[in-house]
Enzyme design. Structure first.
Site, PDB file in Angstrom:
ATOM      1  N   ALA A 200      50.728 -15.083 -20.679  1.00 48.22           N
ATOM      2  CA  ALA A 200      50.342 -16.432 -20.233  1.00 48.22           C
ATOM      3  C   ALA A 200      49.042 -16.862 -20.903  1.00 48.22           C
ATOM      4  O   ALA A 200      48.887 -18.028 -21.302  1.00 48.22           O
ATOM      5  CB  ALA A 200      50.196 -16.453 -18.710  1.00 48.22           C
TER       6      ALA A 200
ATOM      7  N   LYS B  10      47.946 -15.816 -23.836  1.00 48.77           N
ATOM      8  CA  LYS B  10      48.232 -16.085 -25.259  1.00 48.77           C
ATOM      9  C   LYS B  10      48.958 -17.432 -25.381  1.00 48.77           C
ATOM     10  O   LYS B  10      48.705 -18.196 -26.317  1.00 48.77           O
ATOM     11  CB  LYS B  10      49.082 -14.966 -25.872  1.00 48.77           C
ATOM     12  CG  LYS B  10      48.347 -13.656 -26.087  1.00 48.77           C
ATOM     13  CD  LYS B  10      47.179 -13.736 -27.070  1.00 48.77           C
ATOM     14  CE  LYS B  10      47.611 -13.950 -28.507  1.00 48.77           C
ATOM     15  NZ  LYS B  10      46.460 -13.833 -29.449  1.00 48.77           N
TER      16      LYS B  10
ATOM     17  N   ASP C 106      30.764 -12.524 -29.976  1.00 46.90           N
ATOM     18  CA  ASP C 106      31.795 -12.803 -28.974  1.00 46.90           C
ATOM     19  C   ASP C 106      32.337 -14.214 -29.218  1.00 46.90           C
ATOM     20  O   ASP C 106      31.540 -15.171 -29.315  1.00 46.90           O
ATOM     21  CB  ASP C 106      31.120 -12.706 -27.590  1.00 46.90           C
ATOM     22  CG  ASP C 106      32.090 -12.878 -26.440  1.00 46.90           C
ATOM     23  OD1 ASP C 106      33.171 -13.476 -26.631  1.00 46.90           O
ATOM     24  OD2 ASP C 106      31.741 -12.418 -25.332  1.00 46.90           O
TER      25      ASP C 106
ATOM     26  N   TYR D   6      48.793 -11.380 -19.686  1.00 44.53           N
ATOM     27  CA  TYR D   6      48.521 -11.344 -21.132  1.00 44.53           C
ATOM     28  C   TYR D   6      49.285 -12.459 -21.844  1.00 44.53           C
ATOM     29  O   TYR D   6      48.700 -13.266 -22.572  1.00 44.53           O
ATOM     30  CB  TYR D   6      48.911  -9.979 -21.723  1.00 44.53           C
ATOM     31  CG  TYR D   6      49.024  -9.989 -23.242  1.00 44.53           C
ATOM     32  CD1 TYR D   6      47.908 -10.220 -24.042  1.00 44.53           C
ATOM     33  CD2 TYR D   6      50.260  -9.788 -23.878  1.00 44.53           C
ATOM     34  CE1 TYR D   6      48.003 -10.246 -25.428  1.00 44.53           C
ATOM     35  CE2 TYR D   6      50.360  -9.808 -25.261  1.00 44.53           C
ATOM     36  CZ  TYR D   6      49.231 -10.036 -26.035  1.00 44.53           C
ATOM     37  OH  TYR D   6      49.331 -10.071 -27.410  1.00 44.53           O
TER      38      TYR D   6
ATOM     39  N   THR E 189      51.705 -13.877 -30.320  1.00 43.03           N
ATOM     40  CA  THR E 189      52.705 -12.863 -29.986  1.00 43.03           C
ATOM     41  C   THR E 189      54.041 -13.499 -29.591  1.00 43.03           C
ATOM     42  O   THR E 189      54.071 -14.636 -29.105  1.00 43.03           O
ATOM     43  CB  THR E 189      52.178 -12.013 -28.804  1.00 43.03           C
ATOM     44  OG1 THR E 189      53.253 -11.247 -28.265  1.00 43.03           O
ATOM     45  CG2 THR E 189      51.633 -12.881 -27.677  1.00 43.03           C
ATOM     46  N   ASP E 190      55.116 -12.728 -29.754  1.00 44.34           N
ATOM     47  CA  ASP E 190      56.431 -13.205 -29.289  1.00 44.34           C
ATOM     48  C   ASP E 190      56.517 -13.196 -27.764  1.00 44.34           C
ATOM     49  O   ASP E 190      57.450 -13.768 -27.194  1.00 44.34           O
ATOM     50  CB  ASP E 190      57.565 -12.354 -29.890  1.00 44.34           C
ATOM     51  CG  ASP E 190      57.532 -10.890 -29.484  1.00 44.34           C
ATOM     52  OD1 ASP E 190      56.545 -10.457 -28.851  1.00 44.34           O
ATOM     53  OD2 ASP E 190      58.503 -10.167 -29.793  1.00 44.34           O
ATOM     54  N   GLU E 191      55.540 -12.549 -27.100  1.00 45.45           N
ATOM     55  CA  GLU E 191      55.637 -12.423 -25.641  1.00 45.45           C
ATOM     56  C   GLU E 191      55.490 -13.776 -24.939  1.00 45.45           C
ATOM     57  O   GLU E 191      55.855 -13.910 -23.773  1.00 45.45           O
ATOM     58  CB  GLU E 191      54.612 -11.400 -25.128  1.00 45.45           C
ATOM     59  CG  GLU E 191      54.844 -10.043 -25.771  1.00 45.45           C
ATOM     60  CD  GLU E 191      54.066  -8.883 -25.171  1.00 45.45           C
ATOM     61  OE1 GLU E 191      53.700  -8.933 -23.994  1.00 45.45           O
ATOM     62  OE2 GLU E 191      53.829  -7.905 -25.914  1.00 45.45           O
TER      63      GLU E 191
ATOM     64  N   ILE F 252      45.342  -4.673 -35.652  1.00 40.90           N
ATOM     65  CA  ILE F 252      45.953  -5.514 -36.685  1.00 40.90           C
ATOM     66  C   ILE F 252      44.868  -6.141 -37.569  1.00 40.90           C
ATOM     67  O   ILE F 252      44.988  -6.188 -38.799  1.00 40.90           O
ATOM     68  CB  ILE F 252      46.835  -6.612 -36.045  1.00 40.90           C
ATOM     69  CG1 ILE F 252      47.933  -5.978 -35.172  1.00 40.90           C
ATOM     70  CG2 ILE F 252      47.462  -7.497 -37.127  1.00 40.90           C
ATOM     71  CD1 ILE F 252      48.701  -6.967 -34.309  1.00 40.90           C
TER      72      ILE F 252
END
Ligand code: NAD
Ligand code: TYD
Length: 355
Positions: free
Chosen positions: A159, A161, A61, A157, A132-134, A14
């Site tokens: 959690a 985010k 990083d 992942y 993210t929508d997750e 993205i």
């Protein structure tokens, strides 16, 4: 106002589309792409704009406070668009701590560095966090995620985010740092690393390899063309309200099995195969642990407040995506050699998937 924008993760899927869009639409902005070039980062993704006069790449990083501080100071950064992350759910199940490090610690490091560099002068500053929508968890057969849906992440992942989103909000409430967050549904399109469902399946169809479908293929995702996501990010960057969250979605729900059948049909047509050829590659494998059943975004706020809607149908976007992969076989071959083979063999041929 002269914008000096640090885009983190700009060599990823993205991020590369965001960088390209900003470079092309705003020649007077300076765009600094800050990326660690992990397995998912690839400078080939931004090759076409690498010589643009308003573009700089820094290999760094986000967990390295000194490197971040130096980038902020050197380029007098007043805007951060933060996409760098570990982004693949399956890898988060295998190695959760890598996700805590980059997504939680990395985001906190970036926020802290920005706070120190901006030193209380938040005029014309912005920290834009791409999420993210997750983070909202898993839906049943009905309902949607709204901006005020309670967070309920269920994979390492999501959690991690969610943790990053909370840190961003904490910097807003505690220090009044100007922030905005967007939570987007599943993206697809050119430059997508072939560990995710759509590019992995395109690559496997090209190579006549089995198409691993988790469980019964009944899980539902809401798919958005990546270029539409980049357009939404551009809009929110310029017109989003400070302290707000915006959901971005494609109004485009598909079960995995229906999606793969459509992909097989389009690829058979493009490859000149007899109808039904690629569908024979579909193979049901052991389900993902904790597999979220359904994601679906209500993006009404973004439409009503900022006028954004997706520009392509799924059929159009998928067709363009397949064309990109067929026309960029060198890109695909490069990213699927070396470590990718090891990952694929260990993950899909190992006991966790039994392919
Ligand atoms: P990606 O995995 O393709 O790219 C991630 C990029 O971040 C890579 O270029 C990688 O090198 C870089 N990176 C990783 N760790 C880093 C670190 N410690 N320091 C600096 N750079 C680092 O990811 P993507 O799919 O492009 O996702 C970008 C962002 O959008 C992520 O924050 C992700 O959570 C979010 N998002 C993705 C989707 C999707 O469907 N892909 C949907 C919604 C939100
Ligand atoms: P993915 O592309 O990994 O995105 P996310 O997990 O973030 O939604 O997976 C999309 C869907 O496809 C998800 O329900 C898991 C499923 N899937 C498969 O069935 N097989 C695969 O090989 C992969 C990678 C995913």
């Amino acid at each position: 106002m002269q914008k000096n924008i640090l885009v983190t993760g700009g060599a990823g899927f993205i991020g590369s589309h965001v960088v390209r869009r900003l470079i092309q639409n705003y020649p007077d902005y300076n765009i600094i792409n800050f990326d660690a070039l992990t397995y998912a980062g690839n400078l080939e993704n931004v090759k076409d704009i690498e010589h643009a006069p308003n573009y700089t790449f820094i290999k760094g990083d986000i967990c390295d406070a000194n490197a971040v501080q130096q980038a902020l100071e050197t380029h007098q950064i007043n805007t951060i668009v933060h996409l760098a992350a570990e982004s693949h759910v399956d890898r988060s199940i295998t190695d959760p701590l890598a996700f805590v490090r980059t997504n939680v610690m990395g985001t906190a490091t970036l926020l802290h560095a920005a706070k120190q560099f901006w030193n209380g002068n938040f005029n014309d500053k912005l920290f834009y966090h791409v999420s993210t929508d997750e983070v909202y968890g898993s839906l049943g057969e009905t309902g949607f995620f709204y901006e005020d849906t309670a967070y309920d992440p269920r994979s390492p992942y999501s959690a991690s985010k969610a943790g990053s989103d909370h840190m961003v909000m904490a910097f807003y409430h505690t220090y009044h740092m100007p922030i905005v967050i967007s939570n987007c549904s599943n993206n697809y399109g050119p430059n997508h690393f072939p560990e995710k469902l759509i590019p992995l399946s395109i690559n496997n169809i090209i190579n006549k390899k089995q198409l691993p479908i988790y469980g019964k293929g009944e899980n539902v995702r809401d798919w958005l063309y990546v270029i539409d996501h980049a357009a939404a990010i551009d809009l929110i960057l310029h017109k989003g309200k400070i302290g707000e969250t915006y959901n971005i979605g494609g109004h485009n729900e598909w079960t995995n099995i229906d999606l793969i059948k459509l992909l097989c049909k389009q690829m058979d047509e493009k490859l000149g195969n007899a109808a039904g050829t690629s569908e024979q590659l579909i193979t049901f494998v052991t389900d993902r642990a904790g597999h979220d059943l359904r994601y679906a975004i209500d993006a009404t706020k973004l439409k009503d407040e900022l006028g954004w809607i997706p520009s392509v149908t799924f059929e159009e976007g998928l067709s363009k995506t397949i064309d990109w992969y067929l026309n960029n076989s060198e890109w695909l071959q490069k990213v699927t050699s070396g470590d990718y083979i090891k990952y694929y063999e260990a993950y899909y041929k190992g006991s966790s998937k039994n392919l």
